[in-house]
Design an enzyme around this catalytic site. Structure first.
Site, PDB file in Angstrom:
ATOM      1  N   LYS A  83      -3.498  -3.879  54.418  1.00 47.58           N
ATOM      2  CA  LYS A  83      -4.522  -3.712  53.397  1.00 47.58           C
ATOM      3  C   LYS A  83      -5.343  -4.988  53.315  1.00 47.58           C
ATOM      4  O   LYS A  83      -4.799  -6.088  53.093  1.00 47.58           O
ATOM      5  CB  LYS A  83      -3.858  -3.456  52.046  1.00 47.58           C
TER       6      LYS A  83
HETATM    7  C1  E4P Z   1      -3.969   1.700  46.033  1.00 44.99           C
HETATM    8  O1  E4P Z   1      -4.236   1.510  47.198  1.00 44.99           O
HETATM    9  C2  E4P Z   1      -4.543   0.864  44.966  1.00 44.99           C
HETATM   10  O2  E4P Z   1      -4.128  -0.460  45.076  1.00 44.99           O
HETATM   11  C3  E4P Z   1      -4.181   1.436  43.623  1.00 44.99           C
HETATM   12  O3  E4P Z   1      -4.411   2.835  43.645  1.00 44.99           O
HETATM   13  C4  E4P Z   1      -4.914   0.782  42.470  1.00 44.99           C
HETATM   14  O4  E4P Z   1      -4.651   1.496  41.298  1.00 44.99           O
HETATM   15  P1  E4P Z   1      -4.986   0.915  39.825  1.00 44.99           P
HETATM   16  O5  E4P Z   1      -6.474   0.839  39.700  1.00 44.99           O
HETATM   17  O6  E4P Z   1      -4.385   1.920  38.903  1.00 44.99           O
HETATM   18  O7  E4P Z   1      -4.342  -0.437  39.758  1.00 44.99           O
END
Ligand code: E4P
Length: 215
Positions: A83
């Site tokens: 990521k």
């Molecule tokens: C996933 O890849 C993201 O990091 C995650 O969905 C972020 O979610 P949030 O906005 O609820 O922290």
């Protein structure tokens, strides 16, 4: 639409993997922090539980640092995906990782422009954040729909992961956009299986079965 779980909690994940619907997992530094364990310890356990992609996020903010971290994370298991934040340095790192054959999930995407740049840099996945856009009064689901449409128009193979999902409504709305994947928090996944008419119907069937046994 494939289903990922948006969690770093190994026990929670294991409980839902049993359902047979979870293909991959996304984590981020905040989700890892909640476990109280380091990423290097958590990611191998998650990667062993699912056959699909498991996103692990880099912490470095410069391209060279991101690539170094990515190489280490990607050595943990063959299904680890890196990521990378959607910044200029992130694009540079994505390009290098694509060249090295290391799959990437470009994250923190809040606009169509960012999604297109990430795809052109060679991202395997892009993650538009629905809930966080809704929080500032924008339309997160519309962004997912726009990215899916633009990628289709230009025959871009990068897959779209609908992220930052907050409700069953979000999941059902992104299903209709044609996005490839939704990454779903545990609480929302648990709600998706529930319907009061299912519970009522099942209770009635069991009661009628008991009656017919006595007849
Ligand atoms: C996933 O890849 C993201 O990091 C995650 O969905 C972020 O979610 P949030 O906005 O609820 O922290």
């Amino acid at each position: 639409m494939k289903i990922f779980m948006d969690t770093a909690d190994v026990a929670e994940l294991a409980a839902y993997v049993d359902w047979g619907v979870v293909w991959g997992v996304t984590t981020n530094p905040s989700l890892i922090a909640k476990t109280g364990r380091p990423q290097e310890e958590v990611i191998p356990k998650i990667a062993a539980l699912v056959s699909g992609p498991v996103s692990a996020e880099v912490i470095a903010t410069d391209a060279a640092g991101m690539v170094e971290e990515a190489k280490k994370l990607s050595a943990i298991a063959p299904n680890v995906v890196i990521k990378i934040p959607c910044t200029a340095e992130g694009l540079r790192a994505t390009k290098v990782l694509a060249y090295l054959g290391i799959p990437t999930n470009v994250t923190l995407i809040f606009s169509l422009s960012q999604a297109m740049l990430a795809a052109r840099a060679g991202a395997t996945y892009v993650s538009p954040f629905i809930g966080r856009l809704d929080d500032i009064g924008e339309d997160g689901v519309k962004l997912v729909a726009d990215i899916v449409a633009a990628f289709k128009l230009y025959q871009i193979e990068t897959q779209v992961i609908a992220a930052s999902i907050r409700s069953v409504k979000h999941v059902e709305e992104v299903m209709l956009t044609g996005c490839h994947i939704a990454t779903i928090p545990t609480k929302v996944l648990a709600q998706m299986i529930k319907h009061e008419l299912t519970d009522k119907g099942l209770a009635a069937f069991i009661a009628d079965y008991e009656k017919s046994k006595k007849a």
